[in-house]
Design a protein around this motif. Structure first.
Motif, PDB file in Angstrom:
ATOM      1  N   TRP A 287       0.837  -1.207   0.000  1.00 45.69           N
ATOM      2  CA  TRP A 287       0.000   0.000   0.000  1.00 45.69           C
ATOM      3  C   TRP A 287       0.868   1.252   0.000  1.00 45.69           C
ATOM      4  O   TRP A 287       0.632   2.182  -0.764  1.00 45.69           O
ATOM      5  CB  TRP A 287      -0.912  -0.005   1.238  1.00 45.69           C
ATOM      6  CG  TRP A 287      -1.760   1.233   1.370  1.00 45.69           C
ATOM      7  CD1 TRP A 287      -1.360   2.468   1.824  1.00 45.69           C
ATOM      8  CD2 TRP A 287      -3.136   1.381   1.006  1.00 45.69           C
ATOM      9  NE1 TRP A 287      -2.397   3.360   1.787  1.00 45.69           N
ATOM     10  CE2 TRP A 287      -3.504   2.723   1.288  1.00 45.69           C
ATOM     11  CE3 TRP A 287      -4.093   0.508   0.484  1.00 45.69           C
ATOM     12  CZ2 TRP A 287      -4.791   3.201   1.052  1.00 45.69           C
ATOM     13  CZ3 TRP A 287      -5.376   0.985   0.263  1.00 45.69           C
ATOM     14  CH2 TRP A 287      -5.717   2.319   0.541  1.00 45.69           C
ATOM     15  N   THR A 348      -7.498   5.556   3.428  1.00 49.83           N
ATOM     16  CA  THR A 348      -7.624   6.128   2.086  1.00 49.83           C
ATOM     17  C   THR A 348      -6.239   6.527   1.584  1.00 49.83           C
ATOM     18  O   THR A 348      -5.256   6.462   2.339  1.00 49.83           O
ATOM     19  CB  THR A 348      -8.539   7.370   2.098  1.00 49.83           C
ATOM     20  OG1 THR A 348      -7.900   8.411   2.858  1.00 49.83           O
ATOM     21  CG2 THR A 348      -9.895   7.041   2.728  1.00 49.83           C
ATOM     22  N   GLU A 349      -6.187   6.959   0.347  1.00 51.16           N
ATOM     23  CA  GLU A 349      -4.900   7.369  -0.226  1.00 51.16           C
ATOM     24  C   GLU A 349      -4.308   8.576   0.488  1.00 51.16           C
ATOM     25  O   GLU A 349      -3.106   8.816   0.415  1.00 51.16           O
ATOM     26  CB  GLU A 349      -5.082   7.686  -1.716  1.00 51.16           C
ATOM     27  CG  GLU A 349      -5.465   6.474  -2.552  1.00 51.16           C
ATOM     28  CD  GLU A 349      -5.690   6.835  -4.015  1.00 51.16           C
ATOM     29  OE1 GLU A 349      -5.075   7.811  -4.487  1.00 51.16           O
ATOM     30  OE2 GLU A 349      -6.477   6.150  -4.680  1.00 51.16           O
ATOM     31  N   THR A 350      -5.145   9.320   1.177  1.00 55.14           N
ATOM     32  CA  THR A 350      -4.669  10.538   1.855  1.00 55.14           C
ATOM     33  C   THR A 350      -4.387  10.316   3.349  1.00 55.14           C
ATOM     34  O   THR A 350      -4.039  11.253   4.057  1.00 55.14           O
ATOM     35  CB  THR A 350      -5.715  11.661   1.717  1.00 55.14           C
ATOM     36  OG1 THR A 350      -6.965  11.218   2.271  1.00 55.14           O
ATOM     37  CG2 THR A 350      -5.914  12.032   0.254  1.00 55.14           C
ATOM     38  N   THR A 351      -4.546   9.086   3.834  1.00 50.13           N
ATOM     39  CA  THR A 351      -4.260   8.814   5.252  1.00 50.13           C
ATOM     40  C   THR A 351      -2.794   9.113   5.547  1.00 50.13           C
ATOM     41  O   THR A 351      -1.905   8.604   4.857  1.00 50.13           O
ATOM     42  CB  THR A 351      -4.558   7.339   5.593  1.00 50.13           C
ATOM     43  OG1 THR A 351      -5.937   7.063   5.323  1.00 50.13           O
ATOM     44  CG2 THR A 351      -4.262   7.063   7.061  1.00 50.13           C
ATOM     45  N   ASN A 456      -6.450   3.500  -7.637  1.00 45.38           N
ATOM     46  CA  ASN A 456      -7.784   3.164  -7.123  1.00 45.38           C
ATOM     47  C   ASN A 456      -8.030   1.654  -7.198  1.00 45.38           C
ATOM     48  O   ASN A 456      -8.606   1.056  -6.281  1.00 45.38           O
ATOM     49  CB  ASN A 456      -8.870   3.895  -7.923  1.00 45.38           C
ATOM     50  CG  ASN A 456      -8.964   5.367  -7.555  1.00 45.38           C
ATOM     51  OD1 ASN A 456      -8.582   5.753  -6.458  1.00 45.38           O
ATOM     52  ND2 ASN A 456      -9.436   6.182  -8.478  1.00 45.38           N
ATOM     53  N   SER A 459      -5.794   0.039  -4.487  1.00 47.27           N
ATOM     54  CA  SER A 459      -6.292   0.294  -3.128  1.00 47.27           C
ATOM     55  C   SER A 459      -7.545  -0.534  -2.846  1.00 47.27           C
ATOM     56  O   SER A 459      -7.699  -1.093  -1.756  1.00 47.27           O
ATOM     57  CB  SER A 459      -6.580   1.789  -2.930  1.00 47.27           C
ATOM     58  OG  SER A 459      -7.629   2.228  -3.770  1.00 47.27           O
ATOM     59  N   HIS A 463      -7.776  -3.330   0.008  1.00 51.02           N
ATOM     60  CA  HIS A 463      -8.852  -3.213   0.992  1.00 51.02           C
ATOM     61  C   HIS A 463      -9.571  -4.545   1.187  1.00 51.02           C
ATOM     62  O   HIS A 463      -9.914  -4.938   2.311  1.00 51.02           O
ATOM     63  CB  HIS A 463      -9.865  -2.143   0.551  1.00 51.02           C
ATOM     64  CG  HIS A 463      -9.522  -0.780   1.042  1.00 51.02           C
ATOM     65  ND1 HIS A 463      -9.711   0.351   0.282  1.00 51.02           N
ATOM     66  CD2 HIS A 463      -9.016  -0.341   2.220  1.00 51.02           C
ATOM     67  CE1 HIS A 463      -9.327   1.422   0.966  1.00 51.02           C
ATOM     68  NE2 HIS A 463      -8.903   1.014   2.141  1.00 51.02           N
TER      69      HIS A 463
END
Length: 489
Positions: A287, A348-351, A456, A459, A463
């Motif tokens: 990730w 999320t990608e912004t975590t 996307n 991810s 997930h």
């Protein structure tokens, strides 16, 4: 009057730690060196077997060494295992082609199969139950340190010494360990069991485990005829094994162990949690590199808090063993793991990177507490003359759980990824691009307009892997409630 010689507990414990670290790092140090090894020996099409064969032979020999440790003593079995490991390491270091390396790695794995289960048994012999959790925590830390140091050491050795020394360095270390163990481990009082050895059961057991583990190795590429043959062989061998073990006077694995409900549940929970641990160790770095776009080093360091705090979790287990029963302590360990799993499903990608570090530490507490108490339970809920076998089966349960789940996770990842790529096929997305995406060195070669869509897809796939992992923890929580309450005082 001559003073009776006794085991030097401190030196033997240090030897056990070093031996554990030596075998643990052997599974991680080679990952960095593989490209160089393949370039030197050729054979990229069979390179995965260099790692797989080591794990397979290691797992197959574990229960046999456990039984031998109960029959003839811990010392001879431990030393023979290290000697075989040294021979396999020396031969691997002088390999001239990939086939040779795979064969010699199999020998190395056969030796390594004695080190982990017999180490845990020696710790159980040397330390009372109230101190054992702390020592097990330090011993477990060897695996965490190896996961961090291994890739870095592998890169350094390849760059400045040569890949051969990834294996050859084990030779002098192993010889020193054998000498120290020979001098300072005293087993004069051990009563050797001179009864017949269950050779037939041992052979069937090896075939059974080889078929099972190899079958799951092939699943990640999809079901094939070889997969079907492997599982058919496993069930046939399982039937023959049970039939044989019921008839022999001293079976390689006593089937009475599986009448112990607590012991069975402990092994099932260990398999589930070890499987989820593999998901954490493999897919969090994926990730970080493929979705968050970090370097491989930064992606690997995110697991460092887990490795360090793991020891704290083990020490915590030792402190609270006298205050709570087994179900309560395992629940305390599983809840942080569940919390971390739910976090991974929701990222999320912004975590922020810092949030991953925090939850990595939370995982460390959970895994350290859970795995240490499970180890103590596996040893303390069986009779002392079964401790070696019981410990080896526990170790095997963890290995089987990891093997099964890493294959299952691969299936989940690939099937989800394939569906996502089909949806974006009109834009030119393909599997090759996904391979480039998860490699920080090649991600910049991808078309900029596709990177967002590819991330996307990746991810979403990861997930789903984490969602399966959470289900494993939930099953472990349910199983824990069926355990008989046992005091660990």
């Amino acid at each position: 009057m001559t003073k009776k010689r006794e085991t030097n507990v401190r030196i033997v414990t240090i030897c056990v730690f070093i031996a554990t670290f030596m075998t643990a790092i052997e599974g991680t140090i080679i990952s960095t060196a593989m490209p160089t090894i393949v370039g030197s020996l050729k054979g990229i099409n069979i390179m995965n077997w260099v790692i797989s064969i080591y794990l397979l032979t290691n797992a197959m020999m574990t229960p046999i060494y456990g039984k031998l440790a109960d029959k003839i003593g811990r010392k001879p079995v431990f030393m023979v295992g290290i000697l075989i490991f040294i021979i396999g390491s020396a031969l691997s270091g002088i390999s001239q082609n990939m086939i040779q390396l795979i064969i010699f790695r199999a020998i190395q794995g056969i030796g390594a199969g004695s080190i982990v289960p017999v180490s845990l048994t020696i710790i159980a012999d040397l330390y009372p139950i109230e101190k054992r959790a702390n020592i097990l925590g330090l011993n477990s830390a060897a695996w965490g340190i190896a996961s961090i140091v291994g890739p870095l050491a592998g890169g350094f050795i390849v760059d400045y010494v040569g890949w051969h020394w990834i294996f050859l360095i084990n030779v002098p270390i192993g010889l020193v360990l054998m000498l120290l163990f020979w001098i300072y481990m005293i087993e004069d009082d051990f009563e050797i069991d001179k009864g017949p050895v269950d050779y037939l059961g041992s052979v069937i057991l090896v075939v059974m485990l080889m078929s099972l583990l190899y079958g799951f190795q092939t699943i990640s590429d999809g079901f094939s005829f070889i997969t079907i043959i492997s599982f058919a062989s496993f069930f046939l061998a399982l039937y023959l094994f049970i039939r044989t073990e019921k008839r022999v006077p001293d079976p390689i694995i006593s089937l009475d162990l599986f009448k112990n409900k607590t012991y069975v549940i402990v092994n099932l929970i260990a398999a589930l949690i070890s499987g989820f641990l593999m998901g954490v160790e493999v897919y969090i770095p994926m990730w970080m590199q493929g979705v968050a776009g970090t370097t491989a080093t930064i992606g690997g360091i995110v697991l460092a808090p887990m490795s360090v705090i793991w020891m704290f979790g083990s020490f915590l287990g030792g402190k609270i063993m006298n205050k709570f029963n087994n179900r309560q302590i395992i629940l305390m360990g599983l809840l942080p793991i569940l919390m971390g799993g739910i976090f991974l499903v929701l990222v999320t990608e912004t975590t922020p990177y810092s949030t991953f570090l925090i939850f990595s530490a939370i995982f460390g507490v959970g895994f350290g507490l859970t795995m240490t108490i499970l180890t103590v339970l596996a040893q303390s809920t069986v009779e002392s003359h079964h401790m070696g076998v019981a410990t080896s089966i526990f170790t095997l349960s963890r290995t089987v759980g990891q093997t099964i789940m890493i294959s299952a996770f691969g299936l989940v990842l690939n099937s989800t990824m394939d569906k996502g790529l089909v949806a974006k096929e009109s834009l030119g997305a393909n599997k090759g691009m996904m391979n480039k995406l998860i490699n920080p060195h090649t991600a910049n070669e991808l078309p900029s307009e596709l990177i967002g869509d590819l991330r996307n897809i990746l991810s979403g796939s990861i997930h789903n892997v984490f969602l399966v992992g959470v289900c494993l923890v939930v099953i472990a929580l349910v199983l824990n409630q069926f355990q008989k309450k046992v005091s660990l005082k």
